[in-house]
Structure formats: structure tokens, C-alpha cells
Design an enzyme around this catalytic site. Structure first.
Site, PDB file in Angstrom:
ATOM      1  N   LYS A 248      12.027   6.553  -1.456  1.00 48.03           N
ATOM      2  CA  LYS A 248      11.822   5.287  -2.174  1.00 48.03           C
ATOM      3  C   LYS A 248      13.054   5.022  -3.050  1.00 48.03           C
ATOM      4  O   LYS A 248      13.394   5.836  -3.909  1.00 48.03           O
ATOM      5  CB  LYS A 248      10.557   5.366  -3.040  1.00 48.03           C
ATOM      6  CG  LYS A 248      10.395   4.166  -3.997  1.00 48.03           C
ATOM      7  CD  LYS A 248       9.062   4.205  -4.772  1.00 48.03           C
ATOM      8  CE  LYS A 248       9.016   3.146  -5.866  1.00 48.03           C
ATOM      9  NZ  LYS A 248       7.765   3.133  -6.638  1.00 48.03           N
ATOM     10  N   ASP A 253      12.311  -1.413 -11.178  1.00 47.50           N
ATOM     11  CA  ASP A 253      10.934  -1.856 -10.936  1.00 47.50           C
ATOM     12  C   ASP A 253      10.410  -2.594 -12.165  1.00 47.50           C
ATOM     13  O   ASP A 253       9.950  -1.974 -13.125  1.00 47.50           O
ATOM     14  CB  ASP A 253      10.051  -0.631 -10.607  1.00 47.50           C
ATOM     15  CG  ASP A 253       8.634  -1.035 -10.231  1.00 47.50           C
ATOM     16  OD1 ASP A 253       8.369  -2.254 -10.082  1.00 47.50           O
ATOM     17  OD2 ASP A 253       7.788  -0.118 -10.078  1.00 47.50           O
ATOM     18  N   LYS A 260       5.292  -5.415 -15.426  1.00 43.06           N
ATOM     19  CA  LYS A 260       5.014  -4.259 -16.286  1.00 43.06           C
ATOM     20  C   LYS A 260       5.077  -4.688 -17.752  1.00 43.06           C
ATOM     21  O   LYS A 260       5.690  -5.702 -18.088  1.00 43.06           O
ATOM     22  CB  LYS A 260       6.064  -3.170 -16.038  1.00 43.06           C
ATOM     23  CG  LYS A 260       5.896  -2.440 -14.712  1.00 43.06           C
ATOM     24  CD  LYS A 260       6.832  -1.263 -14.611  1.00 43.06           C
ATOM     25  CE  LYS A 260       6.721  -0.559 -13.273  1.00 43.06           C
ATOM     26  NZ  LYS A 260       5.429   0.099 -13.026  1.00 43.06           N
ATOM     27  N   ASP A 271      13.228   4.678 -10.693  1.00 44.65           N
ATOM     28  CA  ASP A 271      12.369   4.435  -9.533  1.00 44.65           C
ATOM     29  C   ASP A 271      13.121   4.550  -8.204  1.00 44.65           C
ATOM     30  O   ASP A 271      12.531   4.423  -7.147  1.00 44.65           O
ATOM     31  CB  ASP A 271      11.725   3.036  -9.668  1.00 44.65           C
ATOM     32  CG  ASP A 271      10.309   3.021  -9.139  1.00 44.65           C
ATOM     33  OD1 ASP A 271       9.714   4.101  -8.998  1.00 44.65           O
ATOM     34  OD2 ASP A 271       9.799   1.918  -8.841  1.00 44.65           O
ATOM     35  N   ASP A 331       3.306  -4.677  -8.191  1.00 47.21           N
ATOM     36  CA  ASP A 331       3.841  -3.463  -8.810  1.00 47.21           C
ATOM     37  C   ASP A 331       3.615  -2.228  -7.921  1.00 47.21           C
ATOM     38  O   ASP A 331       4.143  -1.159  -8.201  1.00 47.21           O
ATOM     39  CB  ASP A 331       3.201  -3.265 -10.192  1.00 47.21           C
ATOM     40  CG  ASP A 331       3.987  -2.289 -11.055  1.00 47.21           C
ATOM     41  OD1 ASP A 331       5.108  -1.929 -10.662  1.00 47.21           O
ATOM     42  OD2 ASP A 331       3.469  -1.900 -12.118  1.00 47.21           O
ATOM     43  N   GLU A 333       4.967  -1.668  -5.165  1.00 48.72           N
ATOM     44  CA  GLU A 333       6.018  -2.120  -4.242  1.00 48.72           C
ATOM     45  C   GLU A 333       6.633  -0.985  -3.434  1.00 48.72           C
ATOM     46  O   GLU A 333       7.124  -1.211  -2.329  1.00 48.72           O
ATOM     47  CB  GLU A 333       7.115  -2.845  -5.042  1.00 48.72           C
ATOM     48  CG  GLU A 333       8.159  -1.940  -5.730  1.00 48.72           C
ATOM     49  CD  GLU A 333       7.585  -0.977  -6.767  1.00 48.72           C
ATOM     50  OE1 GLU A 333       6.521  -1.290  -7.340  1.00 48.72           O
ATOM     51  OE2 GLU A 333       8.182   0.090  -6.995  1.00 48.72           O
ATOM     52  N   ARG A 335       5.352   1.540  -1.834  1.00 52.22           N
ATOM     53  CA  ARG A 335       4.708   1.763  -0.540  1.00 52.22           C
ATOM     54  C   ARG A 335       5.066   0.661   0.462  1.00 52.22           C
ATOM     55  O   ARG A 335       5.081   0.889   1.666  1.00 52.22           O
ATOM     56  CB  ARG A 335       3.187   1.884  -0.727  1.00 52.22           C
ATOM     57  CG  ARG A 335       2.538   0.678  -1.318  1.00 52.22           C
ATOM     58  CD  ARG A 335       1.167   0.983  -1.913  1.00 52.22           C
ATOM     59  NE  ARG A 335       1.269   1.723  -3.181  1.00 52.22           N
ATOM     60  CZ  ARG A 335       0.216   2.137  -3.886  1.00 52.22           C
ATOM     61  NH1 ARG A 335      -1.010   1.880  -3.455  1.00 52.22           N
ATOM     62  NH2 ARG A 335       0.388   2.801  -5.015  1.00 52.22           N
TER      63      ARG A 335
HETATM   64  N1  BES Z   1       7.302   2.969 -10.037  1.00 51.44           N
HETATM   65  C1  BES Z   1       5.918   2.933 -10.305  1.00 51.44           C
HETATM   66  C2  BES Z   1       5.300   4.320 -10.512  1.00 51.44           C
HETATM   67  C3  BES Z   1       5.714   5.078 -11.732  1.00 51.44           C
HETATM   68  C4  BES Z   1       4.963   4.986 -12.887  1.00 51.44           C
HETATM   69  C5  BES Z   1       6.788   5.937 -11.714  1.00 51.44           C
HETATM   70  C6  BES Z   1       5.318   5.708 -14.010  1.00 51.44           C
HETATM   71  C7  BES Z   1       7.148   6.659 -12.836  1.00 51.44           C
HETATM   72  C8  BES Z   1       6.400   6.556 -13.983  1.00 51.44           C
HETATM   73  C9  BES Z   1       5.160   2.256  -9.185  1.00 51.44           C
HETATM   74  O1  BES Z   1       5.849   1.312  -8.441  1.00 51.44           O
HETATM   75  C10 BES Z   1       3.986   1.581  -9.810  1.00 51.44           C
HETATM   76  O2  BES Z   1       4.195   0.694 -10.584  1.00 51.44           O
HETATM   77  N2  BES Z   1       2.793   2.048  -9.465  1.00 51.44           N
HETATM   78  C11 BES Z   1       1.595   1.515  -9.992  1.00 51.44           C
HETATM   79  C12 BES Z   1       0.684   1.311  -8.794  1.00 51.44           C
HETATM   80  C13 BES Z   1      -0.525   0.503  -9.117  1.00 51.44           C
HETATM   81  C14 BES Z   1      -0.130  -0.901  -9.479  1.00 51.44           C
HETATM   82  C15 BES Z   1      -1.382   0.475  -7.892  1.00 51.44           C
HETATM   83  C16 BES Z   1       0.980   2.536 -10.947  1.00 51.44           C
HETATM   84  O3  BES Z   1       0.932   3.707 -10.588  1.00 51.44           O
HETATM   85  O4  BES Z   1       0.609   2.160 -12.029  1.00 51.44           O
HETATM   86 ZN    ZN Z   2       7.912   1.583  -8.347  1.00 54.05          ZN
HETATM   87 ZN    ZN Z   3       5.799  -0.642  -9.309  1.00 54.95          ZN
END
Ligand code: BES
Ligand code: ZN
Ligand code: ZN
Length: 485
Positions: A248, A253, A260, A271, A331, A333, A335
Site C-alpha cells: 500500500k 491519506d 479525517k 500511509d 477513508d 482507500e 484496500r
Molecule cells: N491509513 C488508514 C489506517 C491507519 C490508521 C493507519 C491509523 C495508521 C494509523 C486507513 O486508510 C484508514 O483510514 N482506515 C480506516 C478504515 C475505516 C474507515 C473502515 C480506519 O481504520 O479507521
Molecule cells: Zn490509508
Molecule cells: Zn484511510
């Protein structure tokens, strides 16, 4: 701190290092002065304890405790190396020899020392865009006087170098490190190291190849998305199937329209860590591991930004394998871009197995903190191999569920699947279940969620910043496969 480490045969050391154990006699090579220092009551050879003497002839000697030899571990050796590196730096030494030591004369211990020195040498200001003043540029030169240990030392120096390369990439700010900058780094790597070839799929070609996740996630940014492919193929005529690594590479992000919060967004330059790890692994592949089978890396690179053209919650997109996805959360994204990489891997690469690595979910951070990355796989062989690589490299993984139950949860009402279940739980497993919909069932697949580990602070990483976590894990995985191939 010295700025780099080299394995070299420089004949005149500034210091000779001896490792001592609580349960073993001091090695014969110790000078009288070092021997008497080692028998003083305040020196008890506990792990990481250091003393230094200046014999009447020859270089200074540094004695380093490693504790009880029967409890000796790679991790303890690596940690002692980091303490030793700090001592060497304080004394401004530049050439180090490590004395013969029968207890330590193993490849894995030499490697641990080489890696430890490299981890210690990392300077977070060594990256484009942030240097304000010239730092001391000293390359530490090291060699060991026992053969196997020295071989390991050279390997560790190479591996640690790949880890630091990955750390520098992760740490580079998002106004510099955009998707095409990542592609430039891959090109630079292929000119620096022999045996790697690079292809970048961008612009029109993303449309032609239906890399729909990249197109959608990346479309609100003025920095266009791309998928970066790096290949190691030792013998193209052998027609062997490659191990495919997918990383990834979200260079920033923001969350997109599902934006966010102001506390959740800072740090999201990390990210791209999955892709940076995979690039670091390819450096280790070309420099150190040289596996006897092909390896393909796919970096799925995009910036998840916001403007009037942004993809939105409620959009439905169709992947190149025919699977339709309703975007419920922009968010989630990672995947979406990884799905392109997985489809591509299965359709184009004829893979032996596919492993993706990603900072995918906050959920895995809640579950495992910075202790473990989450490992999701339905394949027993990959489970065993990746866990073993974790044990040996010190980069630990913990298995979390990837099951039909989670796949059922992802089912959509206006599409095959959604990218996140509104109000749903188990986000880390949701992510894994989503990704598995883009892998052909016969292909062994594992997903590593390293969201808690892209930047850490502990004994090994005394400087707060990117860890390069995952380079050593995947390097060990490939090393073991190559040895058993
Ligand atoms: N990049 C984030 C995941 C992340 C969160 C990495 C904290 C490092 C620290 C990812 O793209 C994301 O935002 N995931 C969301 C998914 C949810 C919206 C289904 C999450 O985990 O909150
Ligand atoms: Zn992300
Ligand atoms: Zn995200």
C-alpha cells in the site's frame, strides 16, 4: 551519530571489540588490561554493559556484555550492537574490528550486529526536504575476525541498509514524496542495484489496464496515481512462478470526502509505509538475498485527497476481475488500490504466492498495538513461513481471522461488496476479507496489516520516527524460501 556503516577490510582499527558472557571465561585474545577490567566487580557481563581500556600497545579495546550464553538470542545481540554503536559514536571512532569469539561465530549473530549498527546509524534528517544544517558525515567501517560471523556481519550491513532506505522513504514529507516520486525512487534503485527492472503504469495506461482503484482514489489530487512494478528474475528461461509482494503506497491519506479529523490526519505520510517496505525488500533482494526464484513487487501508489472531482461515498466501481464495489467510506482507500495490485498479480504474474503489506486499519492498532502486525491468511504454508520469519527477524506477527463470515459481512446491496461496513465491527478482518475477493482461490495469499508499526519508539529505534518495519520480516521470508528451493 555516524551517518552510514560499511563492511570493510581496513587493517588498522580504532578499537577492537570483545563480547563477554557471564558463564564463559573471557576470550584469550583479550589484552591484560581488558582482562583485568572484565574481572572488576562493577563489570558483570550483563547484556549491553560496556567498558573500555587503553592497553599499552595496540588499539583501545571495548568489552561488551552479552549475559548468559545459554540464553543468547539474536534480539539481545542486536540490542547490544545498538548500545555499542552509541558508545562508538560518542568516542568518534571510525574503524572497528570484532575479535574472534567461538560462542558468537554464527552467521545469524553477525547479521544481528550488522543490522543493529545500521538501525543505530539512521538519522531522521537524512531525507529530502528537511535538512537545515550540514551533519557530520562519517562512515563507520566494521569487520569481524571470525569467518562465519564476518559473513553474517556483511549481510546484516546490507539488510540494515535496506531497512534505512525504507525508513527514509517513509519519512519523506508528502509534498515531496508523491506517487511519481516513489516511481523515481524505484528507478534510482534499479540503477543502483543490479538485476532489478522497473515499469510504471500511469495516466492512460491505468485506464487501459482498468486499474480502477488507483483512478478513483487518486483522482482528487494534482499528484497523479501510478502502479510501480519491480522485478527480480535470476533466470527468465526457467519460467519459475514469482513471489509477488504488494505494498500500500498512499502518499498521503486525508480520508478523502470521508475526511479525517484534525488529530487523525497528521502522520498520514506514513500511509505509504507498505510500499516503502516492499521497495526496501527489493533492495535487499538485489544486494543481499539474491533469491533463486523471481520476485515481483507492486506498489499501489496514490494520494487520497479532496477536491470537486473526488470519488464519493455511494460511488460504485467495477474492478478488472469483474467484482463491483460500493464505496461506503473514502477513508478505506488502501484496500481499493491494493485490490488493483492483487487482481494484476493473479491475472498477469502467474504467482507462486501473493503477500500484501499495508498500514490498512486503525483496528489492528487497537488490537495489537506496536507489539505485532496482524497476519491474515487461509494458507497453512504461508502462515508457518511468515510466523517463522517473524520469530527469526524479531518482527513479530500475530494471526487474526480471515473467514467466510467476514466475507459475508462485506456483501453489498447495490454491488458485490462494500469497502467498509457502515456501523460494522472488526475492521482489520473486514479489510482482509475485502482484499481476499481479488485473489484467485488457488493462489496462496497472505495480508499483513502493519498500521501500528510504521513508526515506533523502543530500544531498537531510539529515535522517534519510521521503523522500516517489515523489511527484515519479508527479507527473512524470501531468504528461507530461497534456501529451501
Ligand atoms: N491509513 C488508514 C489506517 C491507519 C490508521 C493507519 C491509523 C495508521 C494509523 C486507513 O486508510 C484508514 O483510514 N482506515 C480506516 C478504515 C475505516 C474507515 C473502515 C480506519 O481504520 O479507521
Ligand atoms: Zn490509508
Ligand atoms: Zn484511510
Amino acid at each position: 551519530m555516524f551517518s552510514s556503516v560499511e563492511h570493510s577490510n581496513h587493517p588498522h582499527p580504532d578499537a577492537l571489540v570483545h563480547f563477554l558472557f557471564t558463564d564463559k571465561d573471557a576470550p584469550l585474545s583479550l589484552s591484560d588490561e581488558a582482562r583485568s577490567a572484565s574481572s572488576r566487580p562493577e563489570f558483570n557481563s550483563k547484556p549491553g554493559q560496556i567498558a573500555q581500556v587503553f592497553p599499552s600497545s595496540g588499539p583501545r579495546e571495548i568489552i561488551v556484555g552479552l549475559g548468559d550464553s545459554s540464553k543468547l538470542s539474536v534480539e539481545a545481540v542486536r540490542k547490544a550492537a545498538i548500545k555499542l554503536a552509541q558508545h562508538i559514536d560518542n568516542c568518534q571512532l571510525e574503524v572497528i574490528h570484532i575479535a574472534e569469539n567461538s560462542t558468537l561465530n554464527e552467521l545469524k549473530f553477525g547479521q544481528a550486529i550488522g543490522v543493529g549498527f545500521q538501525l543505530a546509524s539512521y538519522n531522521p534528517r537524512q531525507m529530502p526536504g528537511s535538512r537545515t544544517e550540514q551533519e557530520r558525515e562519517v562512515s563507520l567501517q566494521i569487520k569481524a575476525l571470525s569467518e562465519q560471523f564476518d559473513k553474517g556481519l556483511a549481510r546484516g550491513v546490507g539488510l540494515g541498509n535496506a531497512v534505512n532506505f525504507s525508513r527514509r522513504l517513509v519519512n519523506t514529507p508528502p509534498n515531496i514524496a508523491n506517487p511519481l516520486w516513489m516511481a523515481d525512487q524505484a528507478h534510482d534503485l534499479s540503477t543502483r542495484c543490479q538485476g532489478l527492472s522497473v515499469r510504471v503504469i500511469q495516466g492512460q495506461e491505468l485506464d487501459e489496464e482498468s486499474l480502477i482503484g488507483h483512478i478513483n482514489v487518486g483522482r482528487a489530487s494534482c499528484n497523479p496515481p501510478c502502479m510501480i512494478r519491480i522485478e527480480w528474475n535470476p533466470d527468465p528461461s526457467a519460467n519459475q512462478k514469482p513471489v509477488v509482494l504488494v505494498g500500500k503506497t498512499i502518499t498521503y491519506d486525508t480520508g478523502g470526502l470521508s475526511i479525517k479529523s484534525k488529530t487523525g490526519m497528521p502522520g498520514m505520510k506514513h500511509d505509504k509505509a507498505g510500499g516503502c517496505v516492499v521497495l526496501g525488500v527489493m533492495q535487499a533482494v538485489a544486494d543481499v538475498i539474491k533469491p533463486n526464484f523471481p520476485v515481483v513487487a507492486l506498489l499501489t501508489a496514490a494520494e487520497n485527497s479532496i477536491d470537486a472531482t473526488a470519488y464519493r461515498p455511494d460511488d460504485v466501481i467495477t474492478y478488472r476481475n469483474g467484482v463491483t464495489v460500493e464505496v461506503t467510506n473514502t477513508d478505506a482507500e488502501g484496500r481499493l488500490v491494493l485490490a488493483d495490485g492483487l487482481c494484476w498479480a493473479c491475472e498477469i504474474e502467474n504467482p507462486e504466492c501473493v503477500i500484501d503489506i499495508a498500514t490498512l486499519t486503525g483496528g489492528v492498532v487497537t488490537a495489537l498495538g506496536a507489539e505485532f502486525a496482524g497476519l491474515f491468511t487461509e494458507n497453512e504454508r504461508l502462515l508457518t513461513e511468515i510466523k517463522a520469519a517473524g520469530d527469526l527477524s524479531g518482527e513479530d506477527v500475530w494471526q487474526l481471522p480471515l473467514t467466510d463470515g467476514f466475507r459475508d459481512m462485506m456483501k453489498g446491496s447495490v454491488s458485490d461488496i462494500v469497502n467498509s461496513v457502515p456501523g460494522g465491527k472488526g475492521h482489520a478482518s473486514q479489510g482482509a476479507a475485502f482484499l481476499s475477493c481479488f485473489v484467485t482461490p488457488e493462489v496462496p495469499f497472505a495480508h499483513i496489516d502493519m498500521a501500528g508499526l510504521s513508526h515506533t519508539r523502543n530500544d531498537e529505534f531510539p529515535v522517534d520516527g519510521p521503523s522500516g518495519w517489515g523489511v527484515r520480516l519479508l527479507a527473512q521470508f524470501l531468504t528461507a524460501r530461497s534456501e529451501n528451493n
